[in-house]
Design a protein around this motif. Structure first.
Motif, mmCIF file in Angstrom:
data_model
loop_
_atom_site.group_PDB
_atom_site.id
_atom_site.type_symbol
_atom_site.label_atom_id
_atom_site.label_comp_id
_atom_site.label_asym_id
_atom_site.label_seq_id
_atom_site.Cartn_x
_atom_site.Cartn_y
_atom_site.Cartn_z
ATOM 1 N N LYS A 72 0.830 -1.209 0.000
ATOM 2 C CA LYS A 72 0.000 0.000 0.000
ATOM 3 C C LYS A 72 0.870 1.266 0.000
ATOM 4 N N ASN A 73 2.017 1.185 0.734
ATOM 5 C CA ASN A 73 2.856 2.379 0.806
ATOM 6 C C ASN A 73 3.693 2.586 -0.473
ATOM 7 N N GLY A 74 3.565 1.681 -1.429
ATOM 8 C CA GLY A 74 4.190 1.870 -2.742
ATOM 9 C C GLY A 74 5.700 1.670 -2.782
ATOM 10 N N ASN A 75 6.307 1.366 -1.614
ATOM 11 C CA ASN A 75 7.763 1.312 -1.590
ATOM 12 C C ASN A 75 8.304 -0.087 -1.950
ATOM 13 N N ILE A 76 8.119 -0.457 -3.187
ATOM 14 C CA ILE A 76 8.522 -1.793 -3.649
ATOM 15 C C ILE A 76 10.020 -2.020 -3.439
ATOM 16 N N ALA A 77 10.824 -0.969 -3.707
ATOM 17 C CA ALA A 77 12.284 -1.130 -3.602
ATOM 18 C C ALA A 77 12.695 -1.522 -2.180
ATOM 19 N N ALA A 78 12.048 -0.928 -1.171
ATOM 20 C CA ALA A 78 12.408 -1.240 0.221
ATOM 21 C C ALA A 78 12.071 -2.704 0.544
ATOM 22 N N TYR A 79 10.954 -3.199 0.012
ATOM 23 C CA TYR A 79 10.600 -4.616 0.233
ATOM 24 C C TYR A 79 11.616 -5.531 -0.466
ATOM 25 N N MET A 80 12.060 -5.109 -1.649
ATOM 26 C CA MET A 80 13.031 -5.950 -2.377
ATOM 27 C C MET A 80 14.388 -5.972 -1.669
ATOM 28 N N GLU A 81 14.709 -4.877 -0.965
ATOM 29 C CA GLU A 81 15.965 -4.859 -0.203
ATOM 30 C C GLU A 81 15.912 -5.968 0.864
ATOM 31 N N VAL A 82 14.749 -6.111 1.518
ATOM 32 C CA VAL A 82 14.622 -7.161 2.552
ATOM 33 C C VAL A 82 14.612 -8.553 1.883
ATOM 34 N N MET A 83 13.970 -8.653 0.731
ATOM 35 C CA MET A 83 13.991 -9.937 0.008
ATOM 36 C C MET A 83 15.450 -10.314 -0.326
ATOM 37 N N ALA A 84 16.240 -9.302 -0.730
ATOM 38 C CA ALA A 84 17.647 -9.574 -1.070
ATOM 39 C C ALA A 84 18.387 -10.121 0.161
ATOM 40 N N LYS A 85 18.047 -9.570 1.339
ATOM 41 C CA LYS A 85 18.699 -10.065 2.571
ATOM 42 C C LYS A 85 18.322 -11.529 2.801
ATOM 43 N N GLU A 86 17.068 -11.868 2.512
ATOM 44 C CA GLU A 86 16.634 -13.265 2.701
ATOM 45 C C GLU A 86 17.268 -14.199 1.663
ATOM 46 N N LEU A 87 17.525 -13.675 0.463
ATOM 47 C CA LEU A 87 18.256 -14.491 -0.530
ATOM 48 C C LEU A 87 19.663 -14.748 -0.005
ATOM 49 N N GLU A 88 20.247 -13.680 0.528
ATOM 50 C CA GLU A 88 21.596 -13.756 1.087
ATOM 51 C C GLU A 88 21.653 -14.787 2.220
ATOM 52 N N SER A 89 20.614 -14.788 3.062
ATOM 53 C CA SER A 89 20.598 -15.693 4.221
ATOM 54 C C SER A 89 20.383 -17.155 3.797
ATOM 55 N N GLY A 90 19.903 -17.348 2.558
ATOM 56 C CA GLY A 90 19.663 -18.710 2.071
ATOM 57 C C GLY A 90 18.300 -19.257 2.464
ATOM 58 N N ARG A 91 17.465 -18.435 3.128
ATOM 59 C CA ARG A 91 16.137 -18.943 3.516
ATOM 60 C C ARG A 91 15.172 -18.949 2.328
ATOM 61 N N ILE A 92 15.520 -18.242 1.263
ATOM 62 C CA ILE A 92 14.735 -18.325 0.021
ATOM 63 C C ILE A 92 15.700 -18.448 -1.152
ATOM 64 N N LYS A 93 15.218 -19.171 -2.203
ATOM 65 C CA LYS A 93 16.126 -19.379 -3.342
ATOM 66 C C LYS A 93 15.810 -18.430 -4.493
ATOM 67 N N ALA A 94 14.583 -17.924 -4.528
ATOM 68 C CA ALA A 94 14.210 -17.021 -5.616
ATOM 69 C C ALA A 94 13.096 -16.101 -5.121
ATOM 70 N N VAL A 95 12.996 -14.939 -5.800
ATOM 71 C CA VAL A 95 11.981 -13.949 -5.413
ATOM 72 C C VAL A 95 11.016 -13.705 -6.570
ATOM 73 N N GLY A 96 9.755 -13.470 -6.219
ATOM 74 C CA GLY A 96 8.763 -13.123 -7.236
ATOM 75 C C GLY A 96 7.787 -12.097 -6.698
ATOM 76 N N VAL A 97 6.970 -11.564 -7.597
ATOM 77 C CA VAL A 97 5.902 -10.649 -7.179
ATOM 78 C C VAL A 97 4.591 -11.104 -7.823
ATOM 79 N N CYS A 98 3.488 -10.846 -7.137
ATOM 80 C CA CYS A 98 2.166 -11.194 -7.684
ATOM 81 C C CYS A 98 1.337 -9.922 -7.846
ATOM 82 N N ASN A 99 0.506 -9.934 -8.831
ATOM 83 C CA ASN A 99 -0.478 -8.868 -9.033
ATOM 84 C C ASN A 99 0.162 -7.490 -9.201
#
Ligand SMILES: NC(=O)c1ccc[n+]([C@@H]2O[C@H](COP(=O)([O-])OP(=O)(O)OC[C@H]3O[C@@H](n4cnc5c(N)ncnc54)[C@H](OP(=O)(O)O)[C@@H]3O)[C@@H](O)[C@H]2O)c1
Length: 334
Positions: A123-150
């Motif tokens: 809702k807050n429109g800040n997609i880049a900030a969410y992707m920064e956290v996703m990148a940290k989770e990729l780094e941590s190895g808890r996720i192997k790939a990232v996607g977006v819906c809708n």
């Protein structure tokens, strides 16, 4: 390197059993899929309020085999105003991803997900900030790939560019797409997927059952009418609409108009006969063999019969002439 998706996955949005018998049916379906090499299941933290993830975790433990799971983080969004409340951080902060992923992995009994998607644009429109956290989770190895819906084409590009800054790519974009819901072809989503080599994961690949032919000569269920009608009003702005809003307000979504669909059904039936397949299999193959973009279908599979049918929809190809006939029939019932 991009994540390599298999040919077919399983959508589990409706795996919310109301009896032991229903639960047993889903467990049998789960095992059948694994026996036949279909080992990728799509879920979300909001499906059954977490219960679908718990069910998959239970099945995984009982069965013992390795599976691949995609799940989704739900930020507060205009499309989903009742996003799950977070305990350790503000619900609308991007850091909520860490807490949501903790819970998801707990419920699934897994250490990592193959794919983690943002369920809706925040809702807050800040997609880049969410992707920064996703990148940290990729780094941590808890996720192997990232996607977006809708997300729109522009928002998918924004998410991609944001991940590139951290040396990662966006691997999947999930949107409603099927041979009746063609907006991704014109609203920029497919163009962006091609540009950045993103796999398109079409939800509602069978138009929630319409594209299996099961509503021919019948009325569609009210629940389906309601979801289609909201799509028809274009509340999520997924299409550049040529039909005036007032006209849409007082008309039926075409996929709920079984008489209007019949000429398309006849063409699908004819092509299905030629290949020794069913209407559902032709509809899924139309997506799977899309010449413009890499597509990973995840049909909502409710039992072994449907699992068997959906598996028979891949590993063969409609001809160019079949695709032309389908496109013509689809255009004629617009
Ligand atoms: N990211 C998002 O926002 C989003 C939104 C929606 C869905 N999804 C994901 O996408 C998945 C698929 O979408 P969906 O379930 O909405 O729609 P769908 O796959 O188009 O339709 C699923 C329905 O089609 C019927 N079906 C499936 N295979 C069949 C077969 N071989 N023969 C006859 N009927 C068959 C079943 O109907 P019956 O129930 O009558 O058996 C099932 O409920 C979901 O499960 C979910 O994982 C994501």
């Amino acid at each position: 390197m991009s994540y390599r998706f298999p040919e077919l996955g399983v959508g589990t949005m409706l795996w919310t059993p109301k009896s032991d018998e229903e639960k047993e049916n889903y467990f049998k379906t789960y095992k059948w899929c694994l026996d036949h090499g279909v080992d990728f299941f799509d879920t979300a933290e909001v499906y059954g309020n977490g219960s679908v993830e718990t069910l998959l975790g239970e099945f995984k433990k009982l069965d013992g085999r390795t599976v691949k799971i995609s799940s989704k983080f739900a930020p507060p969004s205009s499309m989903n105003p009742v996003a799950p409340k977070r305990k350790t951080v503000k619900t609308d902060s991007p850091e909520a991803i860490h807490e949501a992923l903790d819970r998801t992995l707990d419920r699934l009994g897994m250490e990592s997900l193959d794919l983690y998607l943002m369920h809706t644009p925040p809702k807050n429109g800040n997609i880049a900030a969410y992707m920064e956290v996703m990148a940290k989770e990729l780094e941590s190895g808890r996720i192997k790939a990232v996607g977006v819906c809708n997300h729109s084409g522009k928002q998918i590009a924004e998410a991609t560019e944001a991940l590139h800054k951290y040396g990662y790519s966006l691997d999947a974009a999930m949107v409603g797409y099927n041979l009746l819901r063609r907006y991704p072809e014109t609203n920029g989503v497919i163009d962006i997927c091609r540009k950045y080599n993103i796999t398109l994961i079409p939800y509602a690949p069978l138009a929630e059952g319409t594209l299996t032919g099961k509503y021919r000569g019948k009325k569609v269920p009210l629940s389906y009418f309601v979801t289609s009608y909201f799509g028809h009003l274009n509340m999520t702005k997924e299409r550049d609409d040529e039909i005036p809003f007032i006209k849409r307000l007082f008309s039926k979504p075409r996929e709920c108009d079984v008489k209007r669909m019949e000429p398309l059904m006849l063409v699908l039936e004819d092509i299905a006969k030629k290949h020794g397949k069913s209407i559902a299999q032709v509809s899924l193959n139309w997506l799977y063999t899309n010449p413009k973009v890499n597509v990973f279908p995840i049909p909502g599979t409710r039992n072994i019969k449907q699992a068997e049918s959906n598996l028979g929809a891949v590993s063969w190809t409609l001809t160019d002439d079949d695709r032309k006939r389908i496109d013509e029939a689809e255009r004629s019932c617009r």
